[in-house]
Design a protein around this motif. Structure first.
Motif, short mmCIF file in Angstrom:
data_model
loop_
_atom_site.label_atom_id
_atom_site.label_comp_id
_atom_site.label_asym_id
_atom_site.label_seq_id
_atom_site.Cartn_x
_atom_site.Cartn_y
_atom_site.Cartn_z
N GLU A 48 0.82 -1.20 0.00
CA GLU A 48 0.00 0.00 0.00
C GLU A 48 0.86 1.26 0.00
OE1 GLU A 48 -3.04 1.43 3.22
OE2 GLU A 48 -3.46 -0.61 2.56
N LEU A 49 1.94 1.19 0.81
CA LEU A 49 2.88 2.31 0.91
C LEU A 49 3.50 2.60 -0.45
CD1 LEU A 49 3.79 3.95 3.36
CD2 LEU A 49 5.80 2.50 3.49
N LEU A 50 3.86 1.51 -1.15
CA LEU A 50 4.51 1.65 -2.45
C LEU A 50 3.57 2.32 -3.44
CD1 LEU A 50 7.03 0.99 -4.16
CD2 LEU A 50 5.85 -1.09 -4.85
N VAL A 51 2.29 1.85 -3.47
CA VAL A 51 1.33 2.42 -4.41
C VAL A 51 1.13 3.90 -4.12
CG1 VAL A 51 -1.06 2.36 -5.20
CG2 VAL A 51 0.18 0.24 -4.83
N ASN A 52 1.00 4.21 -2.82
CA ASN A 52 0.83 5.63 -2.47
C ASN A 52 2.04 6.45 -2.87
OD1 ASN A 52 -1.60 6.62 -1.24
ND2 ASN A 52 -1.34 4.98 0.24
N ALA A 53 3.23 5.86 -2.69
CA ALA A 53 4.45 6.58 -3.06
C ALA A 53 4.47 6.83 -4.56
CB ALA A 53 5.69 5.81 -2.64
N ILE A 54 4.03 5.83 -5.36
CA ILE A 54 4.04 6.00 -6.81
C ILE A 54 3.05 7.08 -7.23
CG2 ILE A 54 3.49 4.87 -8.99
CD1 ILE A 54 4.70 2.33 -7.86
N VAL A 55 1.85 7.05 -6.63
CA VAL A 55 0.86 8.06 -6.98
C VAL A 55 1.37 9.44 -6.62
CG1 VAL A 55 -1.42 8.95 -6.41
CG2 VAL A 55 -1.11 6.51 -6.84
N ALA A 56 1.91 9.57 -5.41
CA ALA A 56 2.45 10.87 -4.99
C ALA A 56 3.56 11.30 -5.95
CB ALA A 56 2.99 10.79 -3.57
N GLY A 57 4.38 10.34 -6.39
CA GLY A 57 5.46 10.65 -7.31
C GLY A 57 4.95 11.14 -8.65
N LEU A 58 3.86 10.52 -9.15
CA LEU A 58 3.31 10.95 -10.43
C LEU A 58 2.77 12.38 -10.33
CD1 LEU A 58 1.47 7.73 -11.65
CD2 LEU A 58 3.52 8.77 -12.61
N LEU A 59 2.10 12.67 -9.20
CA LEU A 59 1.58 14.03 -9.01
C LEU A 59 2.74 15.02 -8.94
CD1 LEU A 59 -1.27 13.38 -6.41
CD2 LEU A 59 -1.45 13.69 -8.87
N LEU A 60 3.76 14.64 -8.18
CA LEU A 60 4.95 15.49 -8.05
C LEU A 60 5.60 15.69 -9.42
CD1 LEU A 60 6.72 16.81 -5.83
CD2 LEU A 60 8.12 14.77 -5.87
N GLY A 61 5.66 14.58 -10.19
CA GLY A 61 6.25 14.64 -11.52
C GLY A 61 5.53 15.62 -12.42
N GLY A 62 4.19 15.65 -12.33
CA GLY A 62 3.43 16.61 -13.12
C GLY A 62 3.88 18.02 -12.81
N PHE A 63 4.06 18.29 -11.52
CA PHE A 63 4.51 19.61 -11.12
C PHE A 63 5.92 19.89 -11.66
CE2 PHE A 63 7.22 21.53 -7.79
CZ PHE A 63 6.91 22.84 -8.05
N TYR A 64 6.79 18.89 -11.55
CA TYR A 64 8.16 19.06 -12.07
C TYR A 64 8.13 19.38 -13.55
CZ TYR A 64 10.36 17.18 -7.84
OH TYR A 64 10.80 16.98 -6.57
N ALA A 65 7.17 18.78 -14.26
CA ALA A 65 7.07 19.05 -15.69
C ALA A 65 6.82 20.53 -15.92
CB ALA A 65 5.96 18.20 -16.30
N ALA A 66 5.93 21.13 -15.08
CA ALA A 66 5.65 22.56 -15.24
C ALA A 66 6.90 23.37 -14.98
CB ALA A 66 4.55 22.99 -14.28
N VAL A 67 7.69 22.94 -13.98
CA VAL A 67 8.92 23.68 -13.66
C VAL A 67 9.90 23.57 -14.82
CG1 VAL A 67 10.84 23.81 -12.05
CG2 VAL A 67 8.58 23.27 -11.21
N THR A 68 9.92 22.40 -15.48
CA THR A 68 10.90 22.15 -16.53
C THR A 68 10.52 22.79 -17.86
OG1 THR A 68 11.20 20.03 -15.49
CG2 THR A 68 12.32 20.34 -17.55
N ALA A 69 9.20 23.04 -18.07
CA ALA A 69 8.76 23.51 -19.39
C ALA A 69 9.60 24.66 -19.90
CB ALA A 69 7.29 23.91 -19.31
N GLY A 70 9.86 25.64 -19.03
CA GLY A 70 10.62 26.82 -19.45
C GLY A 70 12.02 26.46 -19.89
N VAL A 71 12.67 25.57 -19.12
CA VAL A 71 14.04 25.20 -19.46
C VAL A 71 14.07 24.35 -20.73
CG1 VAL A 71 16.10 24.00 -18.65
CG2 VAL A 71 14.81 25.42 -17.10
N SER A 72 13.01 23.54 -20.92
CA SER A 72 12.93 22.76 -22.16
C SER A 72 12.97 23.69 -23.36
CB SER A 72 11.63 21.95 -22.21
OG SER A 72 11.77 20.77 -21.51
#
Lengths: 318, 291
Positions: free
Chosen positions: B6-30
């Motif tokens: 359960e912990l792993l699944v939650n960590a993956i979901v949290a990571g995907l959400l975090l990743g979406g945010f990272y994508a927004a941060v990276t867009a400018g540098v891309s």
């Protein structure tokens, strides 16, 4: 001027400064002077790679902190005399510099610059999680009041000042010698046109590796006595961004083409910061450094040395 | 003890959400690093600037940080075009962009950070909005709205950017400018103008990313530095200049960081991105999706 004579003159000037400070009993002079000498080492070291080869290193703080933390490690493990620690710091930082260069120097310059930034954060994370050297809490280094040199007891800060003076002279001699030998010409071909250099048979990768190793080792030497100077070392102070920005700003403000630029830049900017820290605040002095850096890269790309040279050339042609 | 699934699944979901945010941060540098070849390492500092603007307006007038950032887009766009103009005149035109251009952006990063410290101090600042506290539950999996909203906004931004660069003339010109400036001139587009527009857009995304950042975590001026490694790691990993590539790389990094933080403790998380970056540079500099 031969290298030997240059070294002797530097040592003589260093001794005169030390004796003056000692006779007038100015403790603060040694305290502030140590920082300025340290910046002379860092900016000369940065310039070997940045100025001579044209590869920007943003991670000076990482190499500096490696030297400092190898001292902390040995302090906890088995205390050693500082000169030996300086050699160890040089070896550790030099090896990391070599490895770092080997991983990234085959790529475009920008990648190397970004990777050096990355190195600083990776090392800082490792140190924060390494309890033996104090972790994020930091480590205390207890130093003695005085130290015996040739039978005379002298203040510890004076001892550190002398050591840093030796390192500073050493780095200036190295930096000057490189500029006048084949090695320096090889570096210059890399800076000017790496592809053409490679095509003409210059062993660019090997030269770049020599530059990163030397530059890293000198930065490690600057960092090794630092725990004894500061007394309490924590990751945030050893990895501080001010080392990164200062070791870039000083050569660029002074001029990157020879050993003179980083030396002049370090003395001017170092003294200015000492004055600003005492009279205004340390945040403002960092702002000054940043603004000067931006202004100089835009307005005077060859630094103060370049400005003076232009002036002389203009006068001669008149 | 059996594996904490359960912990792993939650960590993956949290990571995907975090990743979406990272994508927004990276867009400018891309855009700036990937497409224009401008190594703007000061980008995270502009993101923090965006965070502080969102913070001030939010605290004084109670306006939603995302709305603030959308209103601020033109201002950031102008800031971007101004910076590009200085950069072009001082470095690109003289052919000195490599060493001095890098030092220039490093100086900008530093100046912006110190100015923010002088004005606001080093206290952590945070915003208030209706969606910051609650979370959605789907079975045993949590979706904190604090993470979900930034992730969705980031995906919308990414979609719009991708449509822009593939469907409009200006967008295609931006893709072309790094490949062949002369050919672009033959198509009656001024490469300098195209680059200026692209750099303006790149800095404009920092406004949005800043607002998302201050929703996700409290912000102080030096937080930006942690993002330097992340954005460049994502950018390189995704293959330079490829927006979909960066999105995938951002999600990947988010998941890796989240799993590391869950199982080894959050103090190790920053090293993940940088370690990843070093490994990518050493073994696969073209990125996961590069040729």
């Amino acid at each position: 001027m031969s290298t030997l004579r240059f070294s002797l003159i530097s040592v003589a000037i260093g001794l005169v400064i030390y004796i003056c400070g000692h006779l007038f009993g100015m403790g603060y002079l040694f305290f502030a002077g140590y920082t300025i000498l340290q910046f002379i080492v860092l900016s000369s070291a940065w310039n070997i790679l940045g100025g001579y080869c044209g590869y920007v290193n943003f991670g000076s703080a990482a190499f500096f902190a490696l030297g400092a933390y190898s001292t902390v490690f040995f302090y906890k493990f088995h205390p050693l005399p500082i000169p030996l620690l300086i050699v160890i710091g040089a070896v550790v930082s030099g090896i990391v510099g070599l490895g770092m260069g080997y991983l990234t120097l085959r790529l475009r310059g920008a990648f190397f610059a970004i990777a050096t930034l990355a190195l600083a954060v990776v090392l800082q994370t490792l140190v924060i999680n390494w309890d033996y050297v104090g972790g994020s809490r930091g480590a205390y280094i207890v130093r003695e009041e005085t130290v015996l040199i040739l039978g005379y007891p002298i203040q510890y800060i004076e001892y550190l000042f002398l050591l840093m003076m030796v390192i500073a002279i050493f780095s200036l001699v190295i930096s000057r010698t490189i500029g006048r030998t084949q090695l320096g010409f090889g570096f210059a071909t890399i800076r000017d046109d790496e592809l053409a250099a490679e095509a003409s048979g210059v062993p660019t990768l090997r030269l770049k590796l020599i530059a990163t190793t030397l530059s890293g080792a000198l930065m490690g030497m600057a960092g090794a006595p630092f725990p004894y100077y500061i007394g309490y070392l924590q990751p945030a102070s050893a990895f501080g961004l001010e080392y990164g920005v200062n070791s870039i700003a000083m050569p660029i403000i002074g001029g990157t083409t020879s050993w003179v630029g980083p030396f002049v830049g370090a003395i001017l900017l170092g003294s200015l910061q000492q004055i600003a820290t005492v009279t205004i605040s340390s945040a403002v002095n960092l702002l000054i450094v940043g603004l000067l850096l931006v202004a100089f890269v835009i307005i005077a790309p060859n630094g103060l040395v370049g400005l003076v040279q232009d002036r002389l050339r203009a006068r001669r042609s008149r | 003890m059996d594996f904490p699934f359960e912990l792993l699944v939650n960590a993956i979901v949290a990571g995907l959400l975090l990743g979406g945010f990272y994508a927004a941060v990276t867009a400018g540098v891309s855009i700036s690093f990937g497409m224009l070849d401008i190594v703007n390492i000061a980008h995270p500092a502009f993101i923090i600037l965006g965070s502080y603007i969102a913070y001030i307006v939010n605290i004084s007038f109670g306006v939603d940080p995302i709305i603030v950032s959308v209103v601020m887009l033109p201002a950031f766009y102008l800031l971007g075009t101004t910076i590009y103009q200085i950069y072009y005149l001082s470095f690109e035109k003289r052919g000195q962009e490599s060493l001095r251009g890098l030092a220039f952006f490093f100086g900008l990063l530093f100046v912006t950070e110190v100015m923010l410290i002088l004005v606001f101090g080093v206290d952590y600042r945070y915003v208030e909005a209706g969606y910051i506290g609650p979370s959605l539950h789907l079975g045993n999996i949590d979706f904190p709205l604090r993470m979900l909203v930034p992730c969705l906004v980031a995906l919308v931004v990414f979609g719009l950017l991708q449509l822009f660069v593939t469907r409009t003339f200006t967008g295609r010109a931006i893709l072309a400018v790094s490949q062949d400036q002369l050919a672009l001139q033959l198509m009656a587009a001024d490469p300098i103008r195209i680059k200026r527009i692209a750099f303006g857009i790149s800095i404009a995304t920092a406004s949005l990313a800043g607002a998302l950042l201050v929703i996700i975590q409290p912000v102080e001026p030096s937080v930006g530095r942690e993002y330097i490694g992340r954005v460049f790691a994502i950018c390189v990993l995704g293959g330079l200049g490829s927006l979909p590539g960066s999105l995938v790389a951002a999600m990947l990094l988010g998941v890796m960081e989240s799993i590391t933080a869950t199982f080894y403790g959050p103090s190790w998380a920053p090293a993940v991105a940088f370690g990843f970056l070093l490994l990518t540079l050493a073994f696969r500099p073209a990125g996961l999706f590069g040729r």
